[in-house]
Design an enzyme around this catalytic site. Structure first.
Site, PDB file in Angstrom:
ATOM      1  N   ARG A 136       0.866  -1.183   0.000  1.00 20.08           N
ATOM      2  CA  ARG A 136       0.000   0.000   0.000  1.00 20.08           C
ATOM      3  C   ARG A 136       0.901   1.231   0.000  1.00 20.08           C
ATOM      4  NH1 ARG A 136      -1.146   2.518   4.623  1.00 20.08           N
ATOM      5  NH2 ARG A 136      -1.420   0.772   6.048  1.00 20.08           N
TER       6      ARG A 136
ATOM      7  N   HIS B 116      -3.511   4.310   4.928  1.00 22.46           N
ATOM      8  CA  HIS B 116      -4.626   3.359   4.939  1.00 22.46           C
ATOM      9  C   HIS B 116      -5.904   4.004   4.385  1.00 22.46           C
ATOM     10  CE1 HIS B 116      -7.439   0.351   6.392  1.00 22.46           C
ATOM     11  NE2 HIS B 116      -8.091   1.308   7.018  1.00 22.46           N
TER      12      HIS B 116
ATOM     13  N   TYR C 248       4.155   5.492  11.239  1.00 20.67           N
ATOM     14  CA  TYR C 248       4.490   4.120  11.645  1.00 20.67           C
ATOM     15  C   TYR C 248       5.360   3.346  10.652  1.00 20.67           C
ATOM     16  CZ  TYR C 248       0.246   3.283   8.831  1.00 20.67           C
ATOM     17  OH  TYR C 248      -0.690   3.277   7.833  1.00 20.67           O
TER      18      TYR C 248
END
Ligand SMILES: Cc1ncc(C[n+]2csc(CCOP(=O)(O)OP(=O)(O)O)c2C)c(N)n1
Length: 396
Positions: free
Chosen positions: A289, A293, A302
């Site tokens: 990805r 998100h 993160y």
């Protein structure tokens, strides 16, 4: 049943520590020896003994058409992202980086096959003939998905993680009970999309168990994009995901999810297995990805930029472009033409989004059941009365 690919367990001592994982220091970018690949990131066609025959009929025109899909799907996705940033959509779920997994697998389907998506499957929607404008209502908060589910054979998006695996298993069992399986020409199959994080959900496990026990013609298509929001794959599994299938009694394959040709070939194989009665099958599309998100997330908190940079080199669109140029001598004019189409699509999406009508207050009741229901009608009347009690600015 075909033998699943062999797997050698990793030495537990080589596993990342929880701190490394949380800090995103242990990025994964290698799919391992079992990865099925037909087009390298450098755009070279590499042979594959098992899956070549599922891509042999692909002509240069087919490849150009796949390229066009990838570019248009990416543009629709980027427009969705921008529209959210401009306040036109409440949220957007980006698919950046996952175009090949979606277009390749979607293009393997026949019109009679049924498809159960998660919420990121804008590229699969495209291959099912769902116009990107039809997705906008979900993200603008005006409806739950406005396309013709039965006609397109593309189920509504599912936000509850993994839940669609149960729907898909039930549907595929129905195809089996109704004897729609057996003939490779007329047989039907179902495909179900979910992410790496979803594999930790009970619903996915139950879907696997039921599909296996009833030999359901169901392709479980897991897009392993390495992250379930901020949780990396290492926190979901100790074995490669495709190997899980073995424990349920069906084959699992790991395919390069950034390789549209390999995704097409492997999904064609899996669907053929299902149509002829050898289902279910698990496909793990090993991908990444590239964006956050959703637009509500900030992936830089993160994961490390290095990891993203590594995956940029595996871009699903670039490799097809390089392949078409170097191997088939496709002229720049073709690519410019596709870019022009992408610009026009972007303009159409923006204009459509800005002119979307605000649905009336009765809308959330009007599409619940095919036939009138006294309970829902009662709730609608009560709500309309309540709504009418507001006046002037209060009401808007
Ligand atoms: C049952 C359930 N639990 C939690 C959530 C919140 N949630 C939304 S997306 C997500 C992560 C999903 O990750 P993955 O399955 O890998 O799919 P991806 O979004 O990466 O495509 C979670 C936990 C949810 N929607 N449903």
């Amino acid at each position: 049943m075909q033998e699943p690919q062999a797997w050698v367990p990793t030495d537990p001592r080589s596993r990342p520590s929880p701190n490394q994982v949380v800090a995103g220091l242990k990025g994964v970018d290698e799919g391992g020896a079992e990865l099925v690949q037909l087009l390298t990131p450098e755009g070279e066609r590499v042979p594959d003994e098992r899956f070549d025959r599922y891509a042999d009929d692909i002509t240069v025109d087919d490849l150009k058409s796949l390229y066009r899909d990838l570019v248009l799907v990416r543009r629709a996705d980027r427009e969705g992202n921008s529209l959210q940033r401009q306040g036109e959509l409440g949220i957007w779920v980006p698919l950046l980086g996952q175009e090949a997994a979606q277009v390749g697998s979607g293009r393997a389907l026949r019109p009679t096959d049924m498809c159960f998506p998660s919420y990121r499957e804008h590229g699969v929607a495209w291959t099912r003939g769902v116009d990107p404008t039809e997705l906008l209502g979900i993200f603008r908060g005006t409806d739950h998905g406005g396309w013709d589910f039965t006609g397109k054979r593309f189920h509504p998006y599912t936000i509850v993680i993994g839940n669609q695996c149960l729907n898909a298993a039930g549907y595929a069992m129905g195809q089996r009970f109704e004897s729609k399986v057996g003939d490779p020409e007329t047989g039907e199959a179902t495909i179900c999309y979910f992410g790496d994080g979803a594999t930790s959900q009970g619903d996915v496990h139950e879907g696997f168990v039921w599909a296996a026990a009833y030999d359901a013609p169901l392709v479980f298509f897991c897009q392993n994009n390495q992250w379930a929001i901020s949780v990396p794959l290492d926190r979901q599994t100790r074995v490669p995901l495709y190997q899980r299938a073995r424990g349920y009694g069906f084959p699992g394959v790991r395919v390069d999810g950034n390789d549209v040709l390999a995704c097409l070939a492997v999904t064609r194989w899996a669907l053929e297995e299902c149509r002829t009665g050898n289902g279910p099958v698990l496909i793990e599309a090993f991908t990444y990805r590239m964006d956050s998100h959703t637009t509500s997330d900030d992936a830089t908190r993160y994961r490390l930029a290095d990891e993203v940079e590594l995956w940029k080199l595996k871009d699903p669109i670039e490799r097809v472009r390089v392949h078409l140029t170097r191997r088939h001598g496709v002229e720049p004019g073709f690519f410019d033409g596709v870019d022009g189409e992408a610009d026009a699509l972007g303009e159409r999406l923006r204009a459509f989004c800005r002119s979307m009508p605000q649905p009336g207050p009765e809308r959330m009741f009007s599409e619940v059941y095919a036939q009138a229901s006294p309970q829902v009608d009662g709730q609608r009347d009560e709500y309309l009365e309540y709504h009418a009690s507001f006046t002037g600015e209060e009401a808007s």
